[in-house]
Enzyme design. Structure first.
Site, PDB file in Angstrom:
ATOM      1  N   CYS A   2       0.847  -1.198   0.000  1.00  0.00           N
ATOM      2  CA  CYS A   2       0.000   0.000   0.000  1.00  0.00           C
ATOM      3  C   CYS A   2       0.879   1.244   0.000  1.00  0.00           C
ATOM      4  O   CYS A   2       2.087   1.187   0.225  1.00  0.00           O
ATOM      5  CB  CYS A   2      -0.883   0.018   1.229  1.00  0.00           C
ATOM      6  SG  CYS A   2      -1.929  -1.429   1.352  1.00  0.00           S
ATOM      7  N   GLY A  28      -0.920   0.522  -4.907  1.00  0.00           N
ATOM      8  CA  GLY A  28      -2.204  -0.082  -4.556  1.00  0.00           C
ATOM      9  C   GLY A  28      -3.288   0.459  -5.454  1.00  0.00           C
ATOM     10  O   GLY A  28      -3.490   1.671  -5.500  1.00  0.00           O
ATOM     11  N   ASN A 101       0.728   0.497   5.805  1.00  0.00           N
ATOM     12  CA  ASN A 101       1.374  -0.246   4.720  1.00  0.00           C
ATOM     13  C   ASN A 101       2.152  -1.387   5.353  1.00  0.00           C
ATOM     14  O   ASN A 101       2.994  -1.151   6.210  1.00  0.00           O
ATOM     15  CB  ASN A 101       2.320   0.675   3.944  1.00  0.00           C
ATOM     16  CG  ASN A 101       3.255  -0.087   3.006  1.00  0.00           C
ATOM     17  OD1 ASN A 101       4.389   0.316   2.800  1.00  0.00           O
ATOM     18  ND2 ASN A 101       2.798  -1.176   2.437  1.00  0.00           N
ATOM     19  N   GLY A 102       1.833  -2.610   4.945  1.00  0.00           N
ATOM     20  CA  GLY A 102       2.570  -3.747   5.482  1.00  0.00           C
ATOM     21  C   GLY A 102       1.644  -4.877   5.834  1.00  0.00           C
ATOM     22  O   GLY A 102       0.512  -4.953   5.348  1.00  0.00           O
ATOM     23  N   TYR A 257      10.742  -3.842  -7.892  1.00  0.00           N
ATOM     24  CA  TYR A 257       9.451  -3.668  -8.560  1.00  0.00           C
ATOM     25  C   TYR A 257       8.576  -2.565  -7.972  1.00  0.00           C
ATOM     26  O   TYR A 257       8.056  -1.733  -8.709  1.00  0.00           O
ATOM     27  CB  TYR A 257       8.695  -5.000  -8.521  1.00  0.00           C
ATOM     28  CG  TYR A 257       7.239  -4.907  -8.924  1.00  0.00           C
ATOM     29  CD1 TYR A 257       6.865  -4.624 -10.243  1.00  0.00           C
ATOM     30  CD2 TYR A 257       6.222  -5.098  -7.988  1.00  0.00           C
ATOM     31  CE1 TYR A 257       5.514  -4.547 -10.603  1.00  0.00           C
ATOM     32  CE2 TYR A 257       4.877  -5.019  -8.347  1.00  0.00           C
ATOM     33  CZ  TYR A 257       4.532  -4.743  -9.652  1.00  0.00           C
ATOM     34  OH  TYR A 257       3.213  -4.660 -10.009  1.00  0.00           O
TER      35      TYR A 257
HETATM   36  O1  LIG Z   1       5.456 -13.231 -13.032  1.00  0.00           O
HETATM   37  P1  LIG Z   1       4.278 -12.357 -12.826  1.00  0.00           P
HETATM   38  O2  LIG Z   1       3.345 -12.952 -11.806  1.00  0.00           O
HETATM   39  O3  LIG Z   1       3.591 -11.966 -14.098  1.00  0.00           O
HETATM   40  O4  LIG Z   1       4.778 -11.026 -12.114  1.00  0.00           O
HETATM   41  C1  LIG Z   1       5.870 -10.271 -12.554  1.00  0.00           C
HETATM   42  C2  LIG Z   1       5.454  -9.177 -13.500  1.00  0.00           C
HETATM   43  O5  LIG Z   1       4.480  -8.293 -12.871  1.00  0.00           O
HETATM   44  C3  LIG Z   1       5.019  -6.992 -12.770  1.00  0.00           C
HETATM   45  O6  LIG Z   1       4.535  -6.140 -13.809  1.00  0.00           O
HETATM   46  P2  LIG Z   1       3.225  -5.250 -13.706  1.00  0.00           P
HETATM   47  O7  LIG Z   1       2.373  -5.436 -14.905  1.00  0.00           O
HETATM   48  O8  LIG Z   1       2.547  -5.473 -12.377  1.00  0.00           O
HETATM   49  O9  LIG Z   1       3.706  -3.718 -13.629  1.00  0.00           O
HETATM   50  P3  LIG Z   1       4.730  -2.806 -14.458  1.00  0.00           P
HETATM   51  O10 LIG Z   1       3.963  -2.192 -15.595  1.00  0.00           O
HETATM   52  O11 LIG Z   1       5.169  -1.793 -13.451  1.00  0.00           O
HETATM   53  O12 LIG Z   1       5.871  -3.616 -14.945  1.00  0.00           O
HETATM   54  C4  LIG Z   1       6.513  -7.142 -12.902  1.00  0.00           C
HETATM   55  O13 LIG Z   1       7.114  -5.963 -13.414  1.00  0.00           O
HETATM   56  C5  LIG Z   1       6.630  -8.288 -13.884  1.00  0.00           C
HETATM   57  O14 LIG Z   1       6.461  -7.830 -15.196  1.00  0.00           O
HETATM   58  N1  LIG Z   2      -0.122  -3.938   0.949  1.00  0.00           N
HETATM   59  C1  LIG Z   2      -0.321  -3.469   2.145  1.00  0.00           C
HETATM   60  O1  LIG Z   2       0.459  -2.717   2.671  1.00  0.00           O
HETATM   61  C2  LIG Z   2      -1.603  -3.974   2.819  1.00  0.00           C
HETATM   62  C3  LIG Z   2      -1.985  -3.334   4.138  1.00  0.00           C
HETATM   63  C4  LIG Z   2      -2.983  -4.205   4.894  1.00  0.00           C
HETATM   64  N2  LIG Z   2      -2.360  -5.426   5.326  1.00  0.00           N
HETATM   65  C5  LIG Z   2      -4.210  -4.485   4.036  1.00  0.00           C
HETATM   66  O2  LIG Z   2      -4.368  -5.589   3.563  1.00  0.00           O
HETATM   67  O3  LIG Z   2      -4.983  -3.585   3.823  1.00  0.00           O
HETATM   68 MG   LIG Z   3       6.132  -5.654 -15.309  1.00  0.00          MG
END
Ligand SMILES: O=P(O)(O)OC[C@H]1O[C@H](OP(=O)(O)OP(=O)(O)O)[C@H](O)[C@@H]1O
Ligand SMILES: NC(=O)CC[C@H](N)C(=O)O
Ligand SMILES: [Mg+2]
Length: 504
Positions: A2, A28, A101-102, A257
């Site tokens: 988050c 998020g 967040n967490g 990421y």
């Molecule tokens: O193996 P997977 O389960 O597919 O997860 C990994 C992928 O998901 C994320 O991209 P995402 O589309 O979330 O966002 P981005 O546009 O910031 O790369 C990450 O950058 C990889 O591309």
């Molecule tokens: N990704 C997060 O930081 C999640 C915060 C909290 N555990 C929720 O599920 O809302």
């Molecule tokens: Mg990606």
């Protein structure tokens, strides 16, 4: 993961909180919320959806006040119900609102404690439990004239009870803003300041420095592990370390990421760390995979772009944007269900055949988690006419669940679980697969701040730094949060909307 933000200013904060949430949106996409404090009352708006959809003009008018907090949600506990959108609030011993967040790892035990203290916890969210533990400890202070020291003592007692990872912002009605970070410094939290009206200093805390940048706050520093920051409603700042043992173990996946490249966290520019990841991985390919005859390097947008440029430079081959990203589709990895994730990859990315036809292409991604993206992308590259499709991942094999705020609850859903790199390569139908080593990944981040000794790296090596994670907990997490369990929950969830209607 988050995103959270809290601001104490000399003028209304509604627009600033909104703007901050829009640049934290990548953390998020499921729900968003803001609580402000005005004239002895909380003002609130929260709902499921993107920031731009949750807040309409009428809500913005309602969110009066010079102090407030905001949240964008990517669920890691509880359900996806709108009732679990944050911030949460309680009304005893003060009005207290909180955004987190967490993820807490001893939430069962804490929930029982809350019941024992006759505190009503309305939802299945770990963050609402956290709020109630905090409120219970604040209740032990002299509530007629609460001091900074009493607040810090309360946070210390909270830190003694809760386990897991957390960055927290909270508002205590009529008192001020309290923010704190877990004693292991797993989740990020930064502090900023700027000059407000009449030269008075205004403060902001946020998950990422990009939120400070766009609001004109200067990044002062990171909130330290176990530290609490208290800013009174009239802008006086206090701080204290509120934990007996603290150590900085930032989550390395933030750099891979989660975070935006223009953010700086724990003294590390996320962009620079990604550039180093590219250099290290490029060197590895040159060294260990010299037989691959690579014609072109193509990133899988968006997060891997900065990494892929460096790999191409290192290999001395062209870098080409062979996939066009649909700018109206968000991040696929943080979508709640596998069906939605899978469908979104195809809607999000489309190849330009000329960049693939008759070439040996090296596709680069920041990470391979479930393999949703990589498998489909390799197929697309083949269909677009590539001769050979090689794949490089800037993160090592992800084999273990995450319990600290990334929704990877089930090892069975991770493509590399119990598999070698060669087996994963076959599963994603690539002609070769190169993973970065964990050692090189850590080096890449540390190059920007040599003082960073440790990272939270459990998804790669199964070592959980809070030392409280056992087989039982991992089985429990798997049962309640694997994709099927989440889908059942969403189906049975009838709670639509719980608001505080306080327009009067
Ligand atoms: O193996 P997977 O389960 O597919 O997860 C990994 C992928 O998901 C994320 O991209 P995402 O589309 O979330 O966002 P981005 O546009 O910031 O790369 C990450 O950058 C990889 O591309
Ligand atoms: N990704 C997060 O930081 C999640 C915060 C909290 N555990 C929720 O599920 O809302
Ligand atoms: Mg990606």
């Amino acid at each position: 993961m988050c995103g959270i933000v809290g601001i104490v200013a000399t003028t209304p904060v509604n627009q600033a909180l909104y703007d901050a949430l829009t640049v934290l949106q990548h953390r998020g996409q499921d729900a968003a919320g803001i609580v402000t404090s005005y004239d002895g009352n909380f003002k609130q708006r929260k709902a499921n959806g993107l920031v731009r959809d949750v807040f309409e003009t009428k809500h913005m008018y309602r969110l009066k006040g010079n102090i407030g907090i905001g949240h964008v949600r990517y669920p890691t506990a509880g359900s996806s119900s709108a009732a679990e959108a944050q911030p949460f609030y309680v009304n005893s011993p003060f009005g207290i609102a909180l955004a987190h967040n967490g993820n807490l790892t001893n939430v069962q035990e804490l929930r029982e404690k809350c019941n024992k203290f006759h505190r009503h916890v309305n939802t299945t969210s770990d963050s609402e439990v956290l709020l109630n533990v905090f409120a219970h400890e604040i209740d032990k202070c002299n509530c007629d004239d609460i001091t900074a020291d009493e607040i810090f003592d309360a946070v210390h007692r909270v830190n003694d009870q809760i386990r897991g990872a957390y960055g927290v912002v909270s508002l205590i009605l009529g008192v001020g803003l309290v923010a704190f970070r877990d004693p292991n410094g797993i989740r990020p939290l930064v502090l900023g300041q700027r000059e407000g009206e009449n030269g008075k200093t205004e403060y902001a805390v946020a998950s990422e420095s990009v939120a400070l940048d766009i609001l004109g706050f200067r990044l002062v520093r990171d909130v330290a592990p176990g530290e609490a920051i208290f800013v009174t409603e009239d802008g006086k700042l206090y701080n204290r370390i509120c934990a007996s043992e603290t150590k900085l173990n930032p989550c390395i996946f933030e750099y891979v990421y989660f975070a935006r490249p223009d953010s700086i966290m724990n003294g590390v520019s996320v962009y620079a760390a990604r550039v180093h990841m590219g250099t290290m991985l490029g060197e590895k390919i040159k060294r260990d995979f010299a037989d691959l005859d690579i014609d072109v390097v193509i990133p899988i947008p968006e997060t891997s772009c900065d990494i892929a440029v460096e790999i191409a430079k290192c290999l001395g081959v062209p870098y080409r944007q062979g996939f066009v990203k649909n700018r109206y589709i968000g991040r696929t990895f943080i979508m709640p269900g596998q069906k939605q994730r899978k469908k979104s990859v195809r809607n999000k990315l489309n190849p330009i055949p000329a960049e693939f036809k008759g070439k040996n292409v090296l596709l680069v991604d920041d990470s391979i988690v479930r393999g949703t993206t990589s498998g489909q992308i390799v197929d697309m590259a083949h269909e677009a006419g590539a001769k050979k499709v090689y794949f490089a991942s800037a993160a090592p094999e992800i084999r273990y669940p995450n319990v600290y705020g990334i929704d990877m609850p089930s090892s069975r859903e991770l493509i590399a679980y119990g598999k070698t790199a060669e087996e994963v390569c076959r599963l994603i139908r690539a002609d070769a697969l190169i993973y970065q080593s964990l050692e090189d990944l850590e080096k890449a981040v540390r190059m920007e701040n040599p003082e960073l000794e440790n990272f939270e790296t459990s998804v790669f090596n199964g070592q959980y730094i809070t030392n409280d994670i056992d087989e039982n907990y991992l089985n429990f997490l798997d049962q309640v949060r694997n994709d099927d369990a989440k889908a059942d929950k969403a189906w049975n969830d009838s709670t639509e909307n719980l608001e505080i209607y306080n327009e009067a």
